[in-house]
Design an enzyme around this catalytic site. Structure first.
Site, mmCIF file in Angstrom:
data_model
loop_
_atom_site.group_PDB
_atom_site.id
_atom_site.type_symbol
_atom_site.label_atom_id
_atom_site.label_comp_id
_atom_site.label_asym_id
_atom_site.label_seq_id
_atom_site.Cartn_x
_atom_site.Cartn_y
_atom_site.Cartn_z
ATOM 1 N N TRP A 1 49.026 42.304 24.949
ATOM 2 C CA TRP A 1 47.637 42.114 25.467
ATOM 3 C C TRP A 1 46.505 43.239 25.074
ATOM 4 O O TRP A 1 46.832 44.558 24.803
ATOM 5 C CB TRP A 1 47.893 42.573 27.138
ATOM 6 C CG TRP A 1 46.447 42.466 27.907
ATOM 7 C CD1 TRP A 1 45.689 41.533 28.254
ATOM 8 C CD2 TRP A 1 45.924 43.878 28.219
ATOM 9 N NE1 TRP A 1 44.437 41.976 28.422
ATOM 10 C CE2 TRP A 1 44.502 43.325 28.590
ATOM 11 C CE3 TRP A 1 45.877 45.044 27.956
ATOM 12 C CZ2 TRP A 1 43.399 44.166 29.269
ATOM 13 C CZ3 TRP A 1 44.870 45.896 28.496
ATOM 14 C CH2 TRP A 1 43.681 45.351 28.808
ATOM 15 N N ASP B 1 31.384 35.814 35.609
ATOM 16 C CA ASP B 1 32.779 35.794 35.375
ATOM 17 C C ASP B 1 33.391 35.974 36.815
ATOM 18 O O ASP B 1 32.907 35.528 37.762
ATOM 19 C CB ASP B 1 33.091 37.019 34.710
ATOM 20 C CG ASP B 1 34.505 36.761 33.747
ATOM 21 O OD1 ASP B 1 35.567 37.095 34.200
ATOM 22 O OD2 ASP B 1 34.307 36.501 32.772
ATOM 23 N N ASP B 2 34.768 36.384 37.151
ATOM 24 C CA ASP B 2 35.632 36.373 37.981
ATOM 25 C C ASP B 2 34.932 37.200 39.214
ATOM 26 O O ASP B 2 34.197 38.098 39.152
ATOM 27 C CB ASP B 2 36.736 37.297 37.567
ATOM 28 C CG ASP B 2 38.031 37.283 38.771
ATOM 29 O OD1 ASP B 2 37.848 36.472 39.870
ATOM 30 O OD2 ASP B 2 38.900 37.846 38.312
ATOM 31 N N TRP C 1 37.566 28.987 31.086
ATOM 32 C CA TRP C 1 38.837 28.541 31.879
ATOM 33 C C TRP C 1 39.962 29.669 31.475
ATOM 34 O O TRP C 1 40.464 29.569 30.238
ATOM 35 C CB TRP C 1 39.261 27.241 31.311
ATOM 36 C CG TRP C 1 40.596 26.655 31.821
ATOM 37 C CD1 TRP C 1 41.645 27.306 31.783
ATOM 38 C CD2 TRP C 1 40.580 25.548 32.724
ATOM 39 N NE1 TRP C 1 42.668 26.550 32.346
ATOM 40 C CE2 TRP C 1 42.095 25.366 32.987
ATOM 41 C CE3 TRP C 1 39.750 24.655 33.108
ATOM 42 C CZ2 TRP C 1 42.574 24.362 33.716
ATOM 43 C CZ3 TRP C 1 40.460 23.314 33.710
ATOM 44 C CH2 TRP C 1 41.739 23.261 34.004
ATOM 45 N N ASP C 2 40.262 30.397 32.496
ATOM 46 C CA ASP C 2 41.189 31.595 32.277
ATOM 47 C C ASP C 2 42.677 31.453 32.815
ATOM 48 O O ASP C 2 42.743 30.290 33.320
ATOM 49 C CB ASP C 2 40.840 32.578 33.099
ATOM 50 C CG ASP C 2 41.082 34.127 32.243
ATOM 51 O OD1 ASP C 2 41.767 34.141 31.542
ATOM 52 O OD2 ASP C 2 40.383 35.153 32.690
ATOM 53 N N MET C 3 43.565 32.241 32.260
ATOM 54 C CA MET C 3 45.016 31.750 32.614
ATOM 55 C C MET C 3 45.496 33.330 32.389
ATOM 56 O O MET C 3 45.961 33.627 31.229
ATOM 57 C CB MET C 3 45.467 31.011 31.760
ATOM 58 C CG MET C 3 47.032 30.275 32.029
ATOM 59 S SD MET C 3 48.191 31.354 32.228
ATOM 60 C CE MET C 3 49.527 30.337 32.552
ATOM 61 N N ASN C 4 45.820 33.846 33.701
ATOM 62 C CA ASN C 4 46.033 35.439 33.433
ATOM 63 C C ASN C 4 47.560 35.881 33.867
ATOM 64 O O ASN C 4 47.720 36.967 34.140
ATOM 65 C CB ASN C 4 45.005 36.211 34.241
ATOM 66 C CG ASN C 4 43.808 36.252 33.946
ATOM 67 O OD1 ASN C 4 43.633 36.504 32.488
ATOM 68 N ND2 ASN C 4 42.717 36.388 34.541
ATOM 69 N N CYS D 1 40.658 30.954 27.720
ATOM 70 C CA CYS D 1 40.861 32.340 27.602
ATOM 71 C C CYS D 1 42.249 32.699 28.500
ATOM 72 O O CYS D 1 42.666 31.646 29.208
ATOM 73 C CB CYS D 1 39.746 32.683 28.601
ATOM 74 S SG CYS D 1 39.964 34.805 29.093
ATOM 75 N N ASP E 1 40.774 40.729 25.193
ATOM 76 C CA ASP E 1 39.958 41.651 26.082
ATOM 77 C C ASP E 1 39.881 42.931 25.602
ATOM 78 O O ASP E 1 38.914 43.861 26.111
ATOM 79 C CB ASP E 1 41.079 41.835 27.338
ATOM 80 C CG ASP E 1 40.768 40.768 28.525
ATOM 81 O OD1 ASP E 1 39.903 39.922 28.148
ATOM 82 O OD2 ASP E 1 41.563 40.679 29.225
#
Ligand code: GLA
Length: 724
Positions: free
Chosen positions: A196, A363-364, A474-477, A523, A545
């Site tokens: 990461w 953002d979030d 479109w995030d995926m964490n 993302c 990031d």
């Protein structure tokens, strides 16, 4: 051009500078013969003694079949019959029978390139496709190997479709998409590894006997390893030597592996990671394996990169966006994290609009009751306590500043603390009876269920319909753990992660159909899913990031190996940098971020006046270079990762009339004069001006251009090179 030469029993695919040749050995086995620099002749079967009774010194008779198969360069390998090297396919039937023997059946050559059902794939009418059918009548299967070439591009695109033509149910435990046999030679591999915030660092090593394998079993292409590998002749450099590379058009689990056999030959494979994978294939059904892009360069790594860049720009990324100037955006994540309201967002947008920034991305933290990362994923409704007056009002206000508006989602997730989870605890990916492991306090939503796919689609679409939203991040964490689905039978549990990817592709495809103007940026905790599969849907992807300008040099260098700069999400952030604490000049941060889709990631109302005053100049500079960055040929001149002092790259327009040279001095050195940099890709016969001095192309490329030594660390400069 693709042709079958009947007399020679040879398939030959030619691109402008490469040839790919296969043959049918002993009338039974599809055999790899050659891949490399273009050759004119079709008399090439002799390489493997194709016409002889014995191949490579081993007789193909039933007394020696395993030994024969273990040596034959296979076009699509299978195991259990004598070839002990890596197999591409493994099945089990109701009898538990596993061995596969694929025999040549037939072929067709068609104009164009058919789509791959449910999967992202390269496209374009100026193409031709060869389909070779193999079969195993004992299992009752037909395997369709597809090879496509595009006019003017030195790449071969491969995919595989497996059909159950029998009357029994089969289980596909492994189905790789590409296999390339290379003859005995001394090779290195080049792969990308990371973590990461440290994505796609390059690693090059000599290939010894045995297997070297990279892969992901995390359900995303991942930060750790990348669905790319190149095999290089030992002497290969940026400009010289053989390079064979594969890149997977898929965003989930993969493996990529090179194996040096007992005979010194090499088998290079890529495909879906078989670990945890098992697909039930009932009679009459088919399974489509994602495609692999295969590139050969006879002139080193730069040429390989150019081929990937041209292919992805012209045949993978949506035409509407690929060469379009993207809005310069400001994202509030590093500026505010979760601590914002409608006024803060508006204030950032208002200040940004005065400096030429064109889009605000919220953002979030705008939905449910999310004020930290512990809640609300899945509750995709606006938190009106935070955004007073609602989303539409905020978007309208921002639009009236002349700015576009974009928004963040993480649609593949569900927070245990969310209304949706309280209502549907069975919607999370989890193993019955086991407490599922959370990451960042979240679980993955189970996209194996049709009703969940519909819920997710409607949740996102409803927000997009509610206001003038022109961009989605479109995030995926988190990676997969506890993999199981409550809605699938026990013999389908090995399908969960691939089904998830298919659902993500479906969702993104549907969104783009309903909102065709939408700019989608993928993302995954930074750059955990920056791959060709995602590029099919989103023309730009958040790269990491880690926004520190110096850390970004190695990340962006590795990323640009095969992805065009126009896809690499790169932003200027505040200092000390939030990831590493380093302080770099604002100017340098701007120059590094220009090798991508340029933007800002800070609270513009809080930075120093001096920094803020530089923004409009940076935006102007980005716009000036944008056409070059988006469409030019990228050359790696020097790598800070390798030399530890400076980084240097060049972008040259296709007509060679313009170029930009970017030089970053990371560490100043005592007692050093200037740096003599040999430029690349110019026209040797043309004259070029750099900073009001005139040079000839051949001088710049052979003698070099002298860069005066800047004073101090972290200094960057762009040189504009123009033909006169
Ligand atoms: C991920 C992304 C960041 C940001 C956060 C929000 O980490 O990479 O850019 O969007 O999620 O939670």
């Amino acid at each position: 051009m693709i042709r079958f030469y009947q007399k020679e029993n040879i398939f030959k695919l030619d691109t402008p500078n490469t040839s790919y040749v296969m043959g049918i050995a002993c009338g039974r086995y599809l055999t790899h013969i050659y891949y490399g620099k273009y050759i004119n002749s079709v008399n090439i079967g002799y390489i493997i003694d194709m016409d002889a009774e014995d191949i490579n010194g081993i007789k193909m008779d039933m007394g020696e079949k395993p030994g024969f198969l273990d040596k034959l360069p296979m076009e699509y390998s299978f195991g259990g019959m004598g070839d002990y090297r890596e197999s591409c396919i493994e099945l089990s039937s109701d009898f538990g029978q596993r061995g596969v023997e694929l025999l040549y059946d037939s072929y067709e050559i068609i104009d164009g390139k058919p789509e791959l059902k449910g999967l992202p794939s390269t496209f374009g009418e100026d193409s031709q496709t060869l389909i070779i059918y193999l079969k195993d009548d004992v299992h009752g299967i037909k395997v369709e190997l597809r090879y496509s070439v595009f006019e003017g591009i030195d790449a071969v695109i491969r995919s595989v479709i497996l059909k159950n033509t029998g009357d029994k149910t089969l289980y596909v435990n492994k189905i790789l998409s590409s296999c390339l046999e290379l003859p005995e030679n001394d090779y290195d591999y080049l792969a990308l590894h990371g973590s990461w915030g440290r994505e796609r660092h390059m690693e090059r090593q000599h290939i010894g006997f045995g297997k070297y394998s990279v892969g992901s079993a995390r359900g995303i292409s991942s930060h750790q390893e990348h669905p790319f590998m190149a095999v290089l002749s030992e002497d290969a450099t940026q400009e010289h030597g053989d390079v064979y590379a594969m890149n997977f058009v898929y965003s989930g689990n993969f493996i990529s592996q090179i194996e040096k056999s007992q005979f010194g030959s090499h088998r290079f494979v890529m495909g879906i990671n078989p670990e945890g994978f098992c697909w039930k294939l009932s009679a009459g059904e088919e399974f489509t394996a994602p495609e692999v892009v295969l590139v050969y360069s006879d002139s080193g790594i730069d040429k390989m990169s150019h081929t990937f860049h041209d292919l992805y720009r012209d045949h993978l990324i949506r035409k509407q966006w690929v060469y379009a100037e993207r809005p310069v955006l400001i994202n509030n994540w590093e500026g505010t994290y979760f601590d914002f309201d409608e006024k803060k967002i508006y204030d950032i947008a208002e200040e940004a609009s005065k400096h030429g920034i064109e889009m605000l991305v919220m953002d979030d933290g705008w939905f449910g009751h999310r004020n930290d990362d512990r809640t609300s994923l899945g509750d995709w409704y606006v938190n009106e306590d935070k955004l007073k007056g609602g989303l539409k009002k905020l978007v309208d206000n921002i639009n009236s500043l002349g700015m576009k508006f974009g928004i963040w989602f993480e649609p593949e997730m569900i927070s245990p603390d969310s209304d949706v989870y309280r209502e549907h605890p069975d919607w999370a990916v989890r193993i019955p009876g086991r407490e599922p492991g959370q990451r960042r306090n979240q679980l993955i939503i189970d996209l194996s269920k049709r009703e969940v796919i519909e819920y997710v689609y409607e949740s996102v679409a409803k927000i997009l319909r509610s206001a003038n939203i022109e961009y989605v991040k479109w995030d995926m964490n988190r990676g997969f753990t506890d993999v199981a689905s409550a809605c699938l039978d026990s013999d389908r549990q090995g399908e969960v992660m691939h089904r998830h990817m298919l659902a993500v592709y479906e969702l993104q495809g549907r969104l783009l159909e309903e909102f065709p103007y939408l700019l989608l940026e993928n993302c995954s905790s930074g750059g955990g899913r920056l791959d060709p599969g995602m590029l099919y849907y989103s023309p730009q992807i958040w790269c990491s990031d880690d926004t520190d300008a110096i850390e970004r040099l190695a990340i962006q260098e590795g990323t640009a190996l095969m992805y065009p700069l126009s896809v690499i999400g790169a932003h200027v952030s505040d200092c000390p940098n939030h990831a590493v604490g380093r302080v770099t000049p604002f100017e340098t941060r701007g120059i590094v971020a220009m090798a991508g889709t340029f933007g800002y990631e800070l609270d513009i109302t809080k930075i120093s006046d001096e920094d803020r005053d530089m923004i409009s100049g940076q935006v102007e500079m980005y716009k000036k270079y944008c056409p070059l960055i988006q469409s030019g040929d990228y050359y790696r001149v020097a790598s800070y990762q390798q030399n530890h002092y400076y980084d240097c790259y060049e972008i040259v327009s296709k007509d060679k009339n313009e170029a930009m040279l970017v030089f970053i001095q990371v560490m100043a050195q005592i007692n050093m004069g200037g740096r003599l940099i040999k430029l690349k890709g110019l026209n040797p016969d043309k004259k070029y001006s750099i900073e009001d001095k005139i040079y000839t192309g051949d001088t710049l490329m052979n003698a070099g251009f002298l860069i005066k030594r800047p004073d101090g660390d972290f200094k960057a400069k762009i040189y504009n090179i123009k033909a006169v």
